[in-house]
Design a protein around this motif. Sequence first.
Motif, mmCIF file in Angstrom:
data_model
loop_
_atom_site.group_PDB
_atom_site.id
_atom_site.type_symbol
_atom_site.label_atom_id
_atom_site.label_comp_id
_atom_site.label_asym_id
_atom_site.label_seq_id
_atom_site.Cartn_x
_atom_site.Cartn_y
_atom_site.Cartn_z
ATOM 1 N N UNK A 108 -9.388 -41.913 -6.638
ATOM 2 C CA UNK A 108 -10.494 -41.554 -7.525
ATOM 3 C C UNK A 108 -10.906 -42.735 -8.404
ATOM 4 N N UNK B 240 -14.572 -42.775 -9.501
ATOM 5 C CA UNK B 240 -14.835 -41.577 -10.298
ATOM 6 C C UNK B 240 -14.222 -41.701 -11.697
ATOM 7 N N UNK C 87 -6.401 -36.432 -23.761
ATOM 8 C CA UNK C 87 -7.313 -35.532 -23.044
ATOM 9 C C UNK C 87 -7.790 -36.181 -21.746
ATOM 10 N N UNK D 236 -7.249 -35.161 -17.740
ATOM 11 C CA UNK D 236 -8.389 -34.918 -16.848
ATOM 12 C C UNK D 236 -8.315 -35.790 -15.602
ATOM 13 N N UNK E 125 -5.627 -34.780 -13.195
ATOM 14 C CA UNK E 125 -6.011 -33.593 -12.425
ATOM 15 C C UNK E 125 -6.926 -33.983 -11.257
ATOM 16 N N UNK E 126 -7.921 -34.842 -11.548
ATOM 17 C CA UNK E 126 -8.829 -35.280 -10.484
ATOM 18 C C UNK E 126 -8.068 -36.022 -9.387
ATOM 19 N N UNK F 278 -6.163 -33.634 -7.236
ATOM 20 C CA UNK F 278 -7.064 -32.937 -6.312
ATOM 21 C C UNK F 278 -7.377 -33.825 -5.113
ATOM 22 N N UNK F 279 -7.672 -35.086 -5.401
ATOM 23 C CA UNK F 279 -7.958 -36.037 -4.320
ATOM 24 C C UNK F 279 -6.765 -36.128 -3.373
ATOM 25 N N UNK G 13 -4.486 -34.033 -2.838
ATOM 26 C CA UNK G 13 -4.310 -32.815 -2.058
ATOM 27 C C UNK G 13 -5.175 -32.840 -0.803
ATOM 28 N N UNK G 14 -6.387 -33.405 -0.934
ATOM 29 C CA UNK G 14 -7.303 -33.415 0.207
ATOM 30 C C UNK G 14 -7.016 -34.538 1.193
ATOM 31 N N UNK G 15 -6.451 -35.646 0.708
ATOM 32 C CA UNK G 15 -6.317 -36.816 1.558
ATOM 33 C C UNK G 15 -4.888 -37.168 1.978
ATOM 34 N N UNK G 16 -3.920 -36.896 1.087
ATOM 35 C CA UNK G 16 -2.570 -37.391 1.363
ATOM 36 C C UNK G 16 -1.966 -36.683 2.560
#
Lengths: 408, 471
Positions: B424, B427, B452, B456, B459-460, B463-464, B466-469
Amino acid sequence: MEEIAYSVHPAIVTLVGALLGAGYFAFLRWQTQAGGLNISLGVGALAGVIGATLLTAPLGYCMFQADQKSEDIIIGWIAVLLGLMLTLNLFSMLLWRYFRGQRLLPRGDTTPGAFRGRFGLLYAMTVLSPTILVLVFFVYLPMVDTLRFSTFLARFGAPRTRFICVSNFSRMLADLDYHSNLFLSFALSFGIIIIAMSLALLIASMLNQPIVGANIYRTLLIWPYAISPLVAGVIFSLLLGTESGIVNRVLDLTLGVKVPWLVTVPAAQISVVLASVWNVIGFNILFYTAGLQTIPKDLLESASIDGAGAWQRFARITFPLLSPFTFFLIVTNTIYAFFDTFSLIFVLTRGGPTESTFTAMYRVYVTGILSSDIGKSTAQSLILFLIVVGITIFQFRVGQRRVQYGNY
Amino acid sequence: MFRRFVVILFVLTLALGTMVPALAQDVIELEAWVAFSDHRYDWAVDTADRFNALHDDINVTMLSVANYDTIVNNYTLGREDGAYPEIVQLFDAALQFAVDSNWFDFAEDIIAGRDEILGHPVDFDDIIPVISNYYTVDGVWASVAWNTSTPIMYYNVELLEQAGVMEMPRTWADILDACAALQPLVDDGTISACATWPFSPWFIEQWLAQQNEYMVNNENGRAGRATEFNLDTDAYRAIAEFYRELYSNGYFIYEGFDQWGPPTQSFTSGKVAIMMSSSAAARAISEGATATGFTLKTTGMAYNQDAPDGWVGNILGGATMYISNGLAPEVQDAAMAFLLFFSNTENSASWHTASGYVPVRNSSIELLKNLEPGNELLWDIPSGARVDIETNDWYAAFPNFLTASTQLGTSTVNNATRGSTYGTFQQSRPYYGGVVEEYMLNGGDLDAMIAETNAELTELLQEYNFLFADE
């Protein structure tokens, strides 16, 4: 099969839908006194059931499952409400037609020149098919995809996606940054619409005077609209830079001041509004100029013979007669301000300083295109879509009553 | 008669259409996407033409794409419908994505131990270590280095000397001192402010590396896949405090987030004494300084004098060339041969003169120090062609061009200076840049903002992952 635990059981959701539907139709029946009560209640309950399940059932009522957060449940109820608004309106319309003895579906145009006969429909569809195909493939199917992606964690190029129910939406509900993005969108749009329309009306009125070279002025004034918001952003960033901008150069030489246009609040917000106004005003002038030419001269002449001053003529005759144009422009300007200004913001301020020009549409662009986080950005774009649809419906409801479509 | 003519024409066109590709079948067509559109693109086209002249059977076509972000987006969308180039230039922040997408064959795998490909020698030994290390993933050289930069300081010597600053600032404290000394010039209207530079997250990344700190866990994602952000550090806080001090004293002109044009304009027009920018701007800034008529001097990027380890090193920036996967072996070799030519000693040296991007090879630096007539290394922007450098030693004549190479060459290579790699990257930049921006402009509770944002960003990132690893 394993039993799924719900915090709100689907049966309850459906029941609430049925009750609300029946209640609403009973209210309509009481208001109009038309048709039978039982049939009203029955159709109302049916509409309610369909409405309550329309957006929740396809997702397996996931937002009402026990492991979801309270925000997800709120989103669930909002989805129920949206579904109800859709079906209750549709069914009440159909029932109303039924009570009045009309066909449920309009029969279509029977005026001369319409497609009739055995192959009429086929011929009409053949002729319309290019348009319909374009709409289906480039508008409706992507919209369905948008709906689908908004319930996923998804990224461009990723080998997998993950269904996350309405988390993309509930996250926005809890995200204070997103709330301020939304608020900012409304505030900036309001500013853009008010200024762009009043200024356009003023300029169009002046253009309507018989002056030498009016055509040239007209062309030059409309020209900014031919420029894309992105290019408008580039032009204004050259004008408004703190140290190297042309505007500050002039201010520095004449008044000895430099205004940090793009890097302080509220100057940056004002700059974005003014740049957008400049960009869209040509469009408004175009329509107002056309509108002013439709206003009958004899009406204005007789008013002035009767002693009406310029302001009275404008307020009592010109402005009311322009109302169809004003109404149309409010709708199109709203759409422009909400959706089209993001590229201008990208060039001019990058949403800054400190997110003070970070509108909701700019967030969609940053999240979806720059960060390829498509699940979140489709959810954000759906929210924006609903807001603009809501505003447009509101404008139609409020505006149309005051719009005068004269037969002159 | 007319109808027959149309039919004949139609048949002829069809026949030609099928014959021409058949005739041209022997030529391997390669498309390369690069994110430049100015004289740097002209240089790339010229170099591709030089390569094409050497190989009758290969034709490389350059295509200019708007910028780094757009190139990643266009390539991603191109992969979805099968229209993508054989070679693509991806910037540093896309490294992890390039690895995770599985869309590229790594350079080292393509070379597979060969000494040369289609006559172009493979000699990666003399590539500057901090550069080769950046693009090495799990011990494998991923892509071919092309435009490599690093941030350096640019000074207006006359202005600094006028204020009595004779030594060019090297540390944050030096800059603050110099700015205090320059304040009278600001007050009397000679200049607008002491310093300005693009407020870019890239500089924050650099300053973390200089202080030997990681951006993300697992040693910047180099020892294993990064899973958490690491913003809660003294190094990151120090950067925010430095900006705050510069800005609140009125020393620094802020021209917006990641805006590169206005600060450069202010500096080259002589209204600001100190700027920081990419070494890639060296050529343009030198010419601007000459046009305005001041003496330009460069040093390495200013560093935090209070960091426990002092200056450790800098990360490189810029982009490299990747080869798409799934190509036929001969196409793959042609692409690799082109990239070897593109980054060879002579071309790397010439590319450096065209822009200020560092030569990626030590041999290029040697070449530029020992020039001979007929070298054809200097890129002449107006004519769009290569001409001779008319001096024996490029760096003696243009010492400002050596700064970046020295900075990278003397950097300690560790996982802080290799730079972070995680999915990310692009991003996250507005987030950790935004914290520093907010604190610089408005002050506030820095610790709370860091906590904060760190949460954040983590978390991003998760998520990344989770989709790629790999699962």
